[in-house]
Motif scaffolding. Structure first.
Motif, PDB file in Angstrom:
ATOM      1  N   ALA A 132      -0.040   4.517 -13.764  1.00 21.17           N
ATOM      2  CA  ALA A 132       0.697   4.698 -12.509  1.00 21.17           C
ATOM      3  C   ALA A 132       0.235   3.712 -11.440  1.00 21.17           C
ATOM      4  O   ALA A 132      -0.266   4.090 -10.371  1.00 21.17           O
ATOM      5  N   ASN A 133       0.424   2.420 -11.721  1.00 17.00           N
ATOM      6  CA  ASN A 133       0.089   1.385 -10.749  1.00 17.00           C
ATOM      7  C   ASN A 133       1.081   1.428  -9.589  1.00 17.00           C
ATOM      8  O   ASN A 133       2.208   1.908  -9.730  1.00 17.00           O
ATOM      9  N   ILE A 134       0.671   0.897  -8.445  1.00 14.78           N
ATOM     10  CA  ILE A 134       1.508   0.993  -7.252  1.00 14.78           C
ATOM     11  C   ILE A 134       1.701  -0.382  -6.606  1.00 14.78           C
ATOM     12  O   ILE A 134       0.884  -1.283  -6.758  1.00 14.78           O
ATOM     13  N   LYS A 135       2.816  -0.489  -5.880  1.00 17.85           N
ATOM     14  CA  LYS A 135       3.117  -1.734  -5.163  1.00 17.85           C
ATOM     15  C   LYS A 135       4.019  -1.427  -3.975  1.00 17.85           C
ATOM     16  O   LYS A 135       4.988  -0.682  -4.104  1.00 17.85           O
ATOM     17  N   LEU A 136       3.683  -2.009  -2.821  1.00 12.20           N
ATOM     18  CA  LEU A 136       4.582  -1.975  -1.670  1.00 12.20           C
ATOM     19  C   LEU A 136       5.193  -3.364  -1.558  1.00 12.20           C
ATOM     20  O   LEU A 136       4.595  -4.287  -1.011  1.00 12.20           O
ATOM     21  N   SER A 137       6.402  -3.514  -2.074  1.00 11.39           N
ATOM     22  CA  SER A 137       7.037  -4.831  -2.177  1.00 11.39           C
ATOM     23  C   SER A 137       7.917  -5.180  -0.984  1.00 11.39           C
ATOM     24  O   SER A 137       8.549  -6.234  -0.963  1.00 11.39           O
ATOM     25  N   GLU A 138       7.961  -4.325   0.048  1.00 14.20           N
ATOM     26  CA  GLU A 138       8.931  -4.478   1.126  1.00 14.20           C
ATOM     27  C   GLU A 138       8.842  -5.820   1.847  1.00 14.20           C
ATOM     28  O   GLU A 138       9.881  -6.454   2.125  1.00 14.20           O
ATOM     29  N   LEU A 139       7.657  -6.272   2.193  1.00 10.14           N
ATOM     30  CA  LEU A 139       7.544  -7.535   2.921  1.00 10.14           C
ATOM     31  C   LEU A 139       8.069  -8.706   2.095  1.00 10.14           C
ATOM     32  O   LEU A 139       8.591  -9.679   2.651  1.00 10.14           O
ATOM     33  N   ALA A 140       7.979  -8.600   0.785  1.00 13.86           N
ATOM     34  CA  ALA A 140       8.455  -9.675  -0.088  1.00 13.86           C
ATOM     35  C   ALA A 140       9.973  -9.792  -0.083  1.00 13.86           C
ATOM     36  O   ALA A 140      10.514 -10.836  -0.465  1.00 13.86           O
ATOM     37  N   ILE A 141      10.661  -8.745   0.380  1.00 12.77           N
ATOM     38  CA  ILE A 141      12.116  -8.814   0.449  1.00 12.77           C
ATOM     39  C   ILE A 141      12.613  -8.825   1.897  1.00 12.77           C
ATOM     40  O   ILE A 141      13.805  -8.621   2.149  1.00 12.77           O
ATOM     41  N   GLY A 142      11.696  -9.048   2.835  1.00 10.52           N
ATOM     42  CA  GLY A 142      12.110  -9.259   4.217  1.00 10.52           C
ATOM     43  C   GLY A 142      12.147  -8.033   5.102  1.00 10.52           C
ATOM     44  O   GLY A 142      12.551  -8.117   6.268  1.00 10.52           O
ATOM     45  N   ILE A 143      11.735  -6.873   4.567  1.00 10.40           N
ATOM     46  CA  ILE A 143      11.664  -5.682   5.415  1.00 10.40           C
ATOM     47  C   ILE A 143      10.198  -5.260   5.493  1.00 10.40           C
ATOM     48  O   ILE A 143       9.320  -6.105   5.520  1.00 10.40           O
ATOM     49  N   GLY A 144       9.910  -3.979   5.559  1.00  8.23           N
ATOM     50  CA  GLY A 144       8.528  -3.518   5.589  1.00  8.23           C
ATOM     51  C   GLY A 144       8.490  -2.033   5.298  1.00  8.23           C
ATOM     52  O   GLY A 144       9.498  -1.337   5.434  1.00  8.23           O
ATOM     53  N   PRO A 145       7.326  -1.505   4.926  1.00  2.00           N
ATOM     54  CA  PRO A 145       7.214  -0.074   4.576  1.00  2.00           C
ATOM     55  C   PRO A 145       7.062   0.795   5.820  1.00  2.00           C
ATOM     56  O   PRO A 145       6.153   1.625   5.917  1.00  2.00           O
ATOM     57  N   PHE A 146       7.952   0.607   6.779  1.00  2.00           N
ATOM     58  CA  PHE A 146       7.768   1.221   8.092  1.00  2.00           C
ATOM     59  C   PHE A 146       7.983   2.733   8.081  1.00  2.00           C
ATOM     60  O   PHE A 146       7.243   3.474   8.728  1.00  2.00           O
TER      61      PHE A 146
END
Length: 255
Positions: A132-146
């Motif tokens: 169960a690895n994790i990733k917050l990829s939001e910045l890579a697509i121009g948004i963010g995990p806000f």
């Protein structure tokens, strides 16, 4: 009980005082808006069921736990109001989990991305597989995990959040997630994970329901402002998703 349609499915089962909610979607258990609404409603309904003491939240299959937001629906957003409405789905879900008077145990069997990390963080206790690895990829697509940031920061702290969010193209291991506090324990197989989940919820269900409900309040003290904060964050993300760079990045990720 089952809620199934083209946007995914929600399966609900109740065994004695233990309720299990299983969500699923063909695209790695990602979330279109309707599925977010269905899951939110399920948690709200079971939270008010006097016969239920503990909730288990899981996803279908043996691969990904959750791939976050639906790329198809992100690409379909045409204005800020639509963007805010879509990301508010995650806001409403996290708030429903936060306010639910029942303890929510997360069963995370596979990889977790974006909004899925927020859902795991909004569980009160999480058991996971070593895959169960994790990733917050939001910045890579121009948004963010806000929208999910408050839930994730509450579990792992701002320093770990920065490490996770700013390395948006990197996976963090399940061991890393356990070390930082997102997962309570990890297991080498799904079979051992399921055995541990069963044992845990059986013990929890034997406790005084009123005491569990009071404990849940204690665990979430200081989060009442999330009711408005998460929706405000949804508006930020809804605006960013309209940018040309984000649209191009989403299209590239989808391919």
């Amino acid at each position: 009980m089952a809620l199934q349609n083209a946007t995914g499915s929600i399966l609900i089962s109740i065994d004695a005082t233990i309720a299990t909610i299983e969500f699923g979607h063909p695209a790695s258990n990602s979330f279109p808006a309707q599925l977010l609404q269905d899951l939110t409603k399920a948690i709200e309904t079971l939270g008010q069921n006097p016969e239920v003491v503990v909730l288990v939240l899981k996803s279908q299959g043996a691969a990904a736990f959750c791939a976050g937001a639906s790329f198809d629906e992100l690409l379909a957003v045409t204005n800020e109001a639509e963007g805010k409405a879509f990301f508010s789905g995650f806001a409403h879900l996290i708030n429903a989990m936060r306010k639910c008077p029942k303890v929510i145990v997360g069963r995370v069997q596979g990889k977790v991305v974006g909004g899925g990390v927020g859902i795991a963080a909004a569980c009160d206790y999480v058991l996971a597989s070593q895959e169960a690895n994790i990733k917050l990829s939001e910045l890579a697509i121009g948004i963010g995990p806000f929208v999910i940031e408050p839930a994730v920061s509450r579990k792992i702290g701002k320093t770990a959040l920065a490490e996770l969010a700013l390395t948006a193209q990197e996976w963090k291991s399940a061991a890393w997630a356990q070390e930082k506090g997102l997962y309570a324990k990890t297991f080498e197989s799904i079979e051992k994970l399921d055995k541990a989940v069963t044992e845990l919820v059986q013990v929890l269900s034997s406790y005084n329901p009123e005491a569990l409900a009071e404990m849940k309040k204690v665990l979430w003290e200081g989060t009442d402002h999330w009711e408005s904060l998460l929706v405000e964050r949804a508006a930020i993300t809804g605006k960013l998703v309209l940018s040309d760079s984000t649209k191009k990045a989403l299209a590239a990720f989808k391919k």
